[in-house]
Design a protein around this motif. Structure first.
Motif, PDB file in Angstrom:
ATOM      1  N   LEU A 150     -34.369  46.436 -55.849  1.00  0.00           N
ATOM      2  CA  LEU A 150     -34.037  46.241 -57.259  1.00  0.00           C
ATOM      3  C   LEU A 150     -34.622  44.948 -57.814  1.00  0.00           C
ATOM      4  CD1 LEU A 150     -30.215  47.141 -57.149  1.00  0.00           C
ATOM      5  CD2 LEU A 150     -32.057  48.626 -57.938  1.00  0.00           C
ATOM      6  N   LEU A 151     -34.596  43.898 -56.989  1.00  0.00           N
ATOM      7  CA  LEU A 151     -34.906  42.559 -57.485  1.00  0.00           C
ATOM      8  C   LEU A 151     -36.375  42.185 -57.365  1.00  0.00           C
ATOM      9  CD1 LEU A 151     -31.800  40.660 -56.042  1.00  0.00           C
ATOM     10  CD2 LEU A 151     -32.151  41.492 -58.373  1.00  0.00           C
ATOM     11  N   VAL A 152     -37.162  42.970 -56.650  1.00  0.00           N
ATOM     12  CA  VAL A 152     -38.577  42.626 -56.485  1.00  0.00           C
ATOM     13  C   VAL A 152     -39.281  42.572 -57.835  1.00  0.00           C
ATOM     14  CG1 VAL A 152     -39.267  45.042 -56.105  1.00  0.00           C
ATOM     15  CG2 VAL A 152     -40.687  43.175 -55.218  1.00  0.00           C
ATOM     16  N   TYR A 153     -38.843  43.393 -58.782  1.00  0.00           N
ATOM     17  CA  TYR A 153     -39.466  43.411 -60.108  1.00  0.00           C
ATOM     18  C   TYR A 153     -39.020  42.203 -60.942  1.00  0.00           C
ATOM     19  CZ  TYR A 153     -40.210  48.151 -58.486  1.00  0.00           C
ATOM     20  OH  TYR A 153     -40.559  49.240 -57.724  1.00  0.00           O
ATOM     21  N   VAL A 154     -37.769  41.783 -60.750  1.00  0.00           N
ATOM     22  CA  VAL A 154     -37.301  40.570 -61.429  1.00  0.00           C
ATOM     23  C   VAL A 154     -38.028  39.359 -60.869  1.00  0.00           C
ATOM     24  CG1 VAL A 154     -35.273  39.185 -62.024  1.00  0.00           C
ATOM     25  CG2 VAL A 154     -35.038  41.662 -61.759  1.00  0.00           C
ATOM     26  N   ARG A 155     -38.267  39.339 -59.565  1.00  0.00           N
ATOM     27  CA  ARG A 155     -39.035  38.266 -58.936  1.00  0.00           C
ATOM     28  C   ARG A 155     -40.433  38.181 -59.548  1.00  0.00           C
ATOM     29  NH1 ARG A 155     -37.962  36.096 -53.982  1.00  0.00           N
ATOM     30  NH2 ARG A 155     -40.206  36.098 -53.584  1.00  0.00           N
ATOM     31  N   ARG A 156     -41.060  39.336 -59.756  1.00  0.00           N
ATOM     32  CA  ARG A 156     -42.404  39.368 -60.319  1.00  0.00           C
ATOM     33  C   ARG A 156     -42.413  38.794 -61.740  1.00  0.00           C
ATOM     34  NH1 ARG A 156     -44.461  45.084 -59.620  1.00  0.00           N
ATOM     35  NH2 ARG A 156     -44.076  44.470 -57.454  1.00  0.00           N
ATOM     36  N   PHE A 157     -41.396  39.146 -62.510  1.00  0.00           N
ATOM     37  CA  PHE A 157     -41.298  38.636 -63.873  1.00  0.00           C
ATOM     38  C   PHE A 157     -41.090  37.119 -63.866  1.00  0.00           C
ATOM     39  CE2 PHE A 157     -38.552  37.767 -67.662  1.00  0.00           C
ATOM     40  CZ  PHE A 157     -39.546  37.921 -68.618  1.00  0.00           C
ATOM     41  N   CYS A 158     -40.193  36.636 -62.967  1.00  0.00           N
ATOM     42  CA  CYS A 158     -39.951  35.190 -62.864  1.00  0.00           C
ATOM     43  C   CYS A 158     -41.227  34.445 -62.454  1.00  0.00           C
ATOM     44  CB  CYS A 158     -38.851  34.911 -61.853  1.00  0.00           C
ATOM     45  SG  CYS A 158     -37.202  35.443 -62.348  1.00  0.00           S
ATOM     46  N   ALA A 159     -41.990  35.035 -61.523  1.00  0.00           N
ATOM     47  CA  ALA A 159     -43.224  34.391 -61.060  1.00  0.00           C
ATOM     48  C   ALA A 159     -44.233  34.292 -62.194  1.00  0.00           C
ATOM     49  CB  ALA A 159     -43.807  35.176 -59.885  1.00  0.00           C
ATOM     50  N   ASP A 160     -44.374  35.350 -62.984  1.00  0.00           N
ATOM     51  CA  ASP A 160     -45.324  35.328 -64.100  1.00  0.00           C
ATOM     52  C   ASP A 160     -44.885  34.366 -65.192  1.00  0.00           C
ATOM     53  OD1 ASP A 160     -46.844  37.144 -62.766  1.00  0.00           O
ATOM     54  OD2 ASP A 160     -46.293  38.874 -64.003  1.00  0.00           O
ATOM     55  N   ALA A 161     -43.557  34.289 -65.426  1.00  0.00           N
ATOM     56  CA  ALA A 161     -43.040  33.390 -66.456  1.00  0.00           C
ATOM     57  C   ALA A 161     -42.911  31.958 -65.951  1.00  0.00           C
ATOM     58  CB  ALA A 161     -41.684  33.882 -66.951  1.00  0.00           C
ATOM     59  N   ASP A 162     -42.987  31.777 -64.622  1.00  0.00           N
ATOM     60  CA  ASP A 162     -42.821  30.472 -63.988  1.00  0.00           C
ATOM     61  C   ASP A 162     -41.478  29.840 -64.365  1.00  0.00           C
ATOM     62  OD1 ASP A 162     -43.577  28.430 -62.294  1.00  0.00           O
ATOM     63  OD2 ASP A 162     -44.581  27.273 -63.868  1.00  0.00           O
ATOM     64  N   ILE A 163     -40.441  30.674 -64.386  1.00  0.00           N
ATOM     65  CA  ILE A 163     -39.083  30.228 -64.706  1.00  0.00           C
ATOM     66  C   ILE A 163     -38.133  30.871 -63.701  1.00  0.00           C
ATOM     67  CG2 ILE A 163     -37.226  30.158 -66.432  1.00  0.00           C
ATOM     68  CD1 ILE A 163     -39.366  30.523 -68.588  1.00  0.00           C
ATOM     69  N   GLY A 164     -37.173  30.101 -63.201  1.00  0.00           N
ATOM     70  CA  GLY A 164     -36.194  30.655 -62.273  1.00  0.00           C
ATOM     71  C   GLY A 164     -35.073  31.369 -63.001  1.00  0.00           C
ATOM     72  N   VAL A 165     -34.540  32.410 -62.389  1.00  0.00           N
ATOM     73  CA  VAL A 165     -33.417  33.131 -62.975  1.00  0.00           C
ATOM     74  C   VAL A 165     -32.121  32.439 -62.573  1.00  0.00           C
ATOM     75  CG1 VAL A 165     -33.119  34.712 -61.012  1.00  0.00           C
ATOM     76  CG2 VAL A 165     -32.412  35.431 -63.298  1.00  0.00           C
ATOM     77  N   THR A 166     -31.175  32.393 -63.476  1.00  0.00           N
ATOM     78  CA  THR A 166     -29.871  31.799 -63.167  1.00  0.00           C
ATOM     79  C   THR A 166     -29.095  32.736 -62.233  1.00  0.00           C
ATOM     80  OG1 THR A 166     -29.055  32.763 -65.242  1.00  0.00           O
ATOM     81  CG2 THR A 166     -29.690  30.438 -65.275  1.00  0.00           C
ATOM     82  N   PRO A 167     -28.154  32.195 -61.461  1.00  0.00           N
ATOM     83  CA  PRO A 167     -27.489  33.001 -60.415  1.00  0.00           C
ATOM     84  C   PRO A 167     -26.363  33.884 -60.944  1.00  0.00           C
ATOM     85  CG  PRO A 167     -26.669  30.761 -60.331  1.00  0.00           C
ATOM     86  CD  PRO A 167     -27.753  30.770 -61.373  1.00  0.00           C
TER      87      PRO A 167
END
Length: 302
Positions: free
Chosen positions: A42-59
């Motif tokens: 589920l989260l691999v796609y969120v990881r990809r978005f965070c990497a492209d945006a260069d911003i970490g997701v809050t927990p």
């Protein structure tokens, strides 16, 4: 007073014995491995978005993971697997029952169900953040990533397979959303564990799993029926529409399946909380009763 503390210590000992056996129980490792694999998918796609945006997701991903009936179904299957061997009787527990008495032993198993359910959902929360590393950033707010995914079509563009509800962001702060979602999920886990315990002890192992599976399926019917009214309840001249969500406790793991401010035909938060607490108290009483009234047989582990 000494008698009370002795009984409390016996309850804790009976319950904690099951937790102490976890390191040697292959089923626990299977549950963790399945959870990690599912969450990673589920989260691999969120990881990809965070990497492209260069911003970490809050927990604060947990409330959004529990907002989809299909994901809730998978997570509750883990609870089913965790408690499928209720009433947890083996040679060690049988000797504890003889020493402590049936009532103390039964209360110890209820304590175990409560602790195990809390640990299970804590594991989902921890894994969801560990699997996002190094794309994790802390903030007391929802953060840019969650805000963007909730308010734009970025999630669809990146193939994120679950929905970030903007309504949750509007109705809750991150801490209140986490607290409500975790508390309700924990109570649902306790509810399913007690169903396993009471039905398996009353009718035999397997019957509790069948009933729990039916309860886990109910959110699908609630989701498909939407706001379909079953009947209207007259409350002091005010008619409240009653939907299937009122009778589907597992649905309440989703914050969007409960009402916050009387603008949705859904169960209020107070109803969901009081209903789960009340049902669990009744089931706990039944668990003690069936243990006292029926012989408890030693069963092989599942």
């Amino acid at each position: 007073m000494d008698k009370f503390w002795k009984k409390a210590a016996g309850i804790l000992s009976c319950g904690w014995l099951n937790i102490r056996k976890w390191p040697g129980n292959p089923r626990i490792y299977v549950i963790v491995l399945l959870l990690a694999s599912f969450l990673l998918s589920l989260l691999v796609y969120v990881r990809r978005f965070c990497a492209d945006a260069d911003i970490g997701v809050t927990p604060w991903l947990f409330p959004f993971l529990m907002d989809n009936p299909y994901l809730v179904f998978i997570f509750m299957l883990g609870i089913l697997l965790l408690f499928c061997d209720a009433p947890f009787v083996d040679s060690h527990q049988s000797s504890m029952m003889i020493r402590m008495g049936k009532t103390t032993w039964a209360l110890g198993q209820i304590f175990y169900i409560m602790v195990a359910s809390a640990l299970y959902f804590a594991t989902i929360f921890v894994l969801s953040n560990l699997l996002m590393l190094p794309h994790v950033g802390f903030s007391s707010g929802w953060g840019q990533i969650i805000g963007t995914l909730a308010q734009t079509n970025a999630g669809g563009a990146y193939g994120v397979p679950f929905f970030f509800s903007y309504r949750i962001m509007m109705d809750y702060s991150p801490f209140s959303a986490m607290a409500w979602c975790f508390c309700l999920s924990w109570l649902i886990g306790v509810f399913l564990g007690l169903v396993h315990f009471v039905i398996n002890q009353s009718l035999g192992r397997g019957f509790g799993t069948a009933l729990a599976l039916f309860l886990i399926f109910l959110p699908f019917f609630a989701f498909d029926m939407g706001s379909g009214k079953l009947f209207a309840l007259d409350v002091g001249g005010f008619y409240k529409n009653i939907t299937i969500d009122y009778f589907s406790p597992v649905s309440w793991a989703s914050l969007n399946a409960i009402d916050v401010a009387n603008y949705k035909p859904l169960p209020p938060r107070s109803y969901a909380l009081s209903a789960l607490v009340g049902i669990n108290v009744v089931l706990s009483g039944l668990a003690v009763l069936v243990v006292r009234k029926k012989s408890v047989d030693i069963m092989p582990p599942v």
